[in-house]
Design a protein around this motif. Structure first.
Motif, short mmCIF file in Angstrom:
data_model
loop_
_atom_site.label_atom_id
_atom_site.label_comp_id
_atom_site.label_asym_id
_atom_site.label_seq_id
_atom_site.Cartn_x
_atom_site.Cartn_y
_atom_site.Cartn_z
N ASN B 120 0.80 -1.22 0.00
CA ASN B 120 0.00 0.00 0.00
C ASN B 120 0.83 1.26 0.00
O ASN B 120 0.30 2.35 0.14
N GLY B 121 2.13 1.12 -0.13
CA GLY B 121 3.00 2.28 -0.14
C GLY B 121 3.80 2.32 -1.42
O GLY B 121 3.37 1.80 -2.45
N GLN B 122 4.97 2.88 -1.30
CA GLN B 122 5.75 3.13 -2.51
C GLN B 122 6.79 2.05 -2.78
O GLN B 122 7.54 2.15 -3.73
N ILE B 123 6.84 1.03 -1.92
CA ILE B 123 7.96 0.09 -2.01
C ILE B 123 7.89 -0.81 -3.24
O ILE B 123 8.90 -1.11 -3.85
N ALA B 124 6.70 -1.27 -3.62
CA ALA B 124 6.68 -2.26 -4.70
C ALA B 124 5.60 -2.05 -5.76
O ALA B 124 5.87 -2.22 -6.94
N MET B 125 4.39 -1.70 -5.32
CA MET B 125 3.26 -1.73 -6.26
C MET B 125 3.33 -0.71 -7.39
O MET B 125 3.00 -1.05 -8.54
N PRO B 126 3.73 0.54 -7.10
CA PRO B 126 3.80 1.48 -8.23
C PRO B 126 4.79 1.00 -9.31
O PRO B 126 4.52 1.09 -10.49
N HIS B 127 5.89 0.45 -8.84
CA HIS B 127 6.91 -0.09 -9.75
C HIS B 127 6.31 -1.22 -10.58
O HIS B 127 6.49 -1.31 -11.80
N LYS B 128 5.56 -2.07 -9.90
CA LYS B 128 4.94 -3.23 -10.56
C LYS B 128 3.95 -2.76 -11.62
O LYS B 128 3.96 -3.25 -12.76
N PHE B 129 3.10 -1.82 -11.25
CA PHE B 129 2.10 -1.35 -12.20
C PHE B 129 2.77 -0.74 -13.42
O PHE B 129 2.39 -0.99 -14.57
#
Lengths: 210, 742
Positions: B120-129
């Protein structure tokens, strides 16, 4: 042997972060506008005020100043003057107020040299609600005097006051001064310490290490 | 009435202290937070004044509870409630349209550092998307300069220092340009423990900060002169022979020969022996000729200039000595306004009271030449052998390297996302940035925290067709969005939190259900992904995703399982104590205080250069004589924790802190309304006179929102100019004047 509970504050470690102030607020649901605890600096009435002129400066944070923190005195003037017995001193040293007996006369507020007591003129305004904090803390009432309870509800469970537990720099200690081996007692033996308004003979249970 | 529950969770804004907390739940509501124990008692029981207000932040009347669409002009404040279906359909539809017409890279994602969490933060999901959709991932160029300088010399990625519980073994600690008494409240206990053990604390800062008040020695200096101070220390250490000769000779590039002509290291192939090798060369004292650096039985010269195969070369140490020679304590005293004898004391202490080190704050990082200070700091550490052993400190930004993330989980198609620095958005003509059509912002208060706010409002935002913000409250940035998505509070999500200041992976329990219609950011990604044909990569519960993340060789090898992590709440990632820089992952395997790759820019060795605007040589100094510092205080983390009633009671108002002598000459009295201004903009707020402030400087605590000022905002005064050698915003490299407001 009877206990004599109190607090030791290491002024070398206190950075005036106010975590103890907020810990007290949340633990005891202290109403808005009141603070059972305050942090001030020597240099002046505002926060973070040093003494001296740039660059020859010094600054010391006092997390229990002459305003707004109960010293749980051994010879409490507040208890002496209370007409109803609402203010009383427990055997283990805590000075407490029974809100059901308090008539709000406020003699105690005049008697306390530390300005430690506060009066709830209006119905206490609480944020976010009146039902937060530890379950054992009684609901704040209008028309009574309130102050630091040394988190009596926690002490009676064998826990430390919230302000002690939460201090990030480990500047606060709670202990029994009648126990020679308690950390609090050991600290007083190993460091120079002072108290507030020692000359008045109230025998406070708070010590400040320098 | 239900019995109370106590649930362990984590607080994770970008203070990076990542405290584990115990939340008491009564009748479905959080009524109290308290500190939680951690596997190492040294780190245990951490919480601060801000974390304690989560009972307020969870139930704040400002919480966004449903998606909204703009119903007027951007920033007008007119909103229309919409359903999640509508919101996600609109956003995904827009993204698809842009991808088809222009290309997916014209969709941008900006994830700030507001939540150090995996899902829910900046660690992984934005990169993944971004990896899966092909969107551009914007990186936030802040706090990077000093670290970049250190890493160029010492190698490694991410930050790297001994873990904080080892700091108690230091004998000399320099806190350089960081007000850690406000910003790293949980780490200073280790500094105080070290002092009780006999360590000397030195604080270098123009302002008399809280931590300065605790120091054995406070060194106030002219703003932006830190590099000169470091070079002055290097000068004394070299002149007086106080350096660690063994360490310098064996573990640094000191004896390596450098061609005076090319400024590159001499290589085997240059030595005329007929070889084509790349190995470095040294000058051997015994045989009086150039030899390979790793030959047995050699005695490398530390100093000197030699001819090798007709090439004039000097040892890197010789070149460093030459540069340092320009920075005598007297010369440095002139530049820094620090007395020469103090400079000598600083140097002697650093070299002789070992082990010790530097806790680098982000103050000097925010000047144009921040990277050079990092270079100089790393050089100081290397000269004194203060690396790779217990008691050494070399901390800036994160203490540990980035969290290992299984690439097959994060970028399942193997596509690495296009990462572009935010600075490109300021360059209107940049091909890299434009035409950016849509921007999705999460965990970031862009219009409050980035420089040159007016540029965002007047030039950058108008170019966007779609501006979406996901957040918990209507931030300064969300006010200008086309669509606002209500994000769940941390305590309303299950997640992994990355700790930057403790060597742990932390597990965050979901404590209560999301308020209203707010959703965990992971669920928002899921909703978007499903509409874009990427749903398979965002499937399942938070637990399922966490299990996938942990299903990686490195976590398995350390015995970290989901069950254990959930039970304990924290898992150590590194052996105790974690001692950094026992080896150097530089090209040479040694400390490269001589940075060969920077030779073409004249930066192979550190040299003093003034900041770009705040330097005394800038012509703006006449009209704008005051340097503006937007400091970080204890009351907020950036722009989070504003409007928490318990904190507002104690810190109700923004202030422009000014030295009484500067106030006097401007006819400004305590609490007067004043205007701080320059050519870029202005802000109007109350003055606070304080002797902690150096004459010639003013301080405004960053993180206040526009509504907290009478008019304007401090980010109207800042600029986006970055050093060509490194994208890093220079928030303190700013000149202003202050006058009584009309």
């Amino acid at each position: 042997m009877l206990k004599r509970y109190g607090i030791v504050v290491d002024l070398k470690r206190c950075v005036g972060c106010n975590t103890c102030v907020i810990a007290c607020k949340t633990e005891n649901n202290v109403p808005l506008g009141l603070g059972w605890l305050r942090v001030l600096t020597h240099g002046g009435p505002q926060m973070d005020t040093p003494s001296g002129i740039y660059p020859h400066l010094s600054m010391e944070f006092i997390p229990i100043s002459c305003q707004h923190c109960c010293q749980h005195c051994n010879k409490p003037p507040c208890v002496l003057v209370c007409p109803t017995g609402a203010s009383y001193k427990r055997e283990d040293g805590l000075v407490l107020i029974d809100w059901d007996k308090c008539i709000g006369c406020r003699y105690c507020m005049i008697a306390c040299p530390y300005k430690a007591r506060m009066f709830n003129q209006e119905t206490p305004a609480q944020e976010p609600s009146s039902s937060i904090s530890s379950a054992e803390v009684p609901e704040h009432q209008r028309g009574v005097v309130e102050k630091c309870t040394l988190c009596v509800h926690r002490i009676d469970k064998g826990e430390e006051p919230a302000c002690v537990e939460c201090c990030p720099t480990r500047a606060r200690y709670f202990g029994d001064f009648n126990d020679h081996d308690s950390q609090a007692s050991k600290l007083l033996r190993s460091r120079t310490s002072s108290q507030l308004l020692e000359e008045l003979g109230t025998e406070p249970s708070m010590f400040f290490l320098r | 009435m239900q019995p109370e529950k106590i649930i362990r969770t984590v607080c994770s804004p970008n203070c990076m202290q990542t405290c584990s907390l115990l939340a008491t739940v009564r009748d479905g509501k959080v009524v109290k937070v308290a500190p939680a124990p951690l596997p190492d008692p040294e780190y245990g029981h951490r919480i601060c004044l801000k974390g304690l207000t989560h009972v307020e932040s969870l139930y704040s009347p400002s919480r966004l509870t449903h998606p909204m669409k703009r119903a007027g002009q951007r920033g007008e404040g007119k909103w229309e409630r919409i359903t999640w279906e509508d919101a996600l359909d609109t956003i995904a539809g827009n993204f698809r349209e842009i991808k088809d017409k222009f290309g997916s890279r014209y969709v941008g994602v900006l994830a700030g550092t507001g939540n150090a969490a995996l899902l829910n933060g900046q660690i992984a999901m934005p990169h993944k998307f971004c990896s899966l959709f092909g969107a551009t991932k914007y990186t936030v160029p802040i706090d990077l300069a000093v670290r970049a300088g250190i890493l160029a010399v010492l190698g490694g990625v991410g930050g790297c220092t001994n873990e904080a519980l080892d700091w108690v073994n230091a004998r000399n600690i320099i806190v350089w340009g960081g007000s850690i008494g406000e910003t790293r409240i949980q780490d200073i206990r280790f500094v105080f423990d070290a002092m009780e053990n006999g360590a000397k604390l030195v604080v270098i800062d123009p302002r008399f900060t809280t931590i300065a008040s605790k120091a054995n020695m406070w060194v106030p200096l002219k703003p932006g002169s830190d590099i000169a101070l470091a070079l002055g220390m290097i000068n004394v250490i070299l002149n007086d022979g106080l350096f660690d000769k063994e360490f310098v000779l064996k573990r640094t590039v000191a004896p390596f020969l450098v061609s005076k002509d090319t400024k590159f290291f001499l290589r085997e192939k240059d030595s005329g022996e007929g070889s084509s090798g790349e190995r470095y060369m040294i000058w051997d004292r015994q045989t009086n000729c150039a030899r390979l650096y790793d030959e047995p039985d050699i005695s490398p010269e530390l100093t000197g200039t030699y001819i090798v195969n007709g090439i004039e070369c000097s040892t890197a140490f010789e070149l460093l000595t030459e540069v340092a020679g320009e920075y005598s304590p007297e010369e440095v005293a002139r530049l820094t306004e620090v007395p020469a004898d103090i400079i000598r004391t600083l140097a002697v202490d650093f070299a002789t009271r070992t082990p010790g080190g530097i806790i680098a704050g982000f103050g000097p990082d925010r000047y144009y030449e921040g990277i050079t200070l990092g270079h100089a700091m790393a050089t100081l550490l290397a000269l004194t052998g203060n690396l790779g052993k217990s008691g050494t400190i070399h901390s800036s930004l994160s203490y540990f390297a980035a969290l290992p993330i299984n690439p097959s989980w994060q970028c399942p198609t193997g596509n690495r996302p296009l990462e572009v620095s935010l600075t490109r958005l300021y360059d209107m003509d940049s091909k890299e940035a434009y035409p950016l059509k849509a921007l999705y912002v999460m965990c970031h208060n862009t219009l409050n925290q980035l420089p040159n706010r007016r540029k965002w409002l007047d030039e950058i935002l108008p170019k966007l067709e779609l501006f979406v913000v996901a957040d918990r409250v209507l931030t300064t940035t969300a006010e200008y969005a086309d669509i606002v998505l209500p994000a769940a509070h941390w305590f309303e999500t299950e997640d992994i939190v990355r700790s930057s200041s403790m060597p742990y992976l932390l597990y965050r329990n979901k404590v209560v259900e999301p308020m209203g219609e707010s959703k965990p950011d992971f669920e928002i990604w899921k909703g978007l992904a499903q509409r874009l044909g990427l749903g398979q990569y965002f499937e399942g519960t938070a637990e399922a995703q966490i299990r996938q993340f942990l299903d990686a060789p490195n976590y398995q090898a350390q015995g970290i399982t989901f069950e254990k992590l959930k039970e304990v709440g924290a898992a150590r990632l590194r052996p105790k104590p974690d001692i950094a820089y026992q080896a150097f992952s530089t090209a040479s395997g040694r400390v490269e205080f001589y940075v060969e790759k920077w030779a073409d820019r004249g930066r192979e060795l550190p040299r003093h250069r003034w900041p770009i605007e705040a330097g005394p040589d800038n012509p703006l100094a006449v009209r704008y004589p005051l340097i503006l510092i937007s400091t970080h205080g204890r009351w907020r983390v950036h722009s989070q924790f504003v409007d928490m009633p318990w904190l507002s009671e104690l810190n109700p108002e923004a202030a422009c802190e000014i030295n009484p002598s500067d106030a006097r000459t401007r006819g400004i009295k305590e609490s007067d309304l004043v205007e701080a201004f320059n050519d870029r903009g202005k802000v109007i707020l109350r003055a606070r006179l304080s002797e902690t402030i150096r004459p010639g400087m003013v301080y405004i605590e960053q993180g206040w929102w526009p509504k907290h000022y009478t008019e304007g905002h401090h980010q109207e005064l800042t600029h986006e100019i970055v050093n060509p050698v490194l994208d890093n915003f220079n928030f303190f490299d700013i000149r202003v004047e202050v006058r009584k407001a009309g």
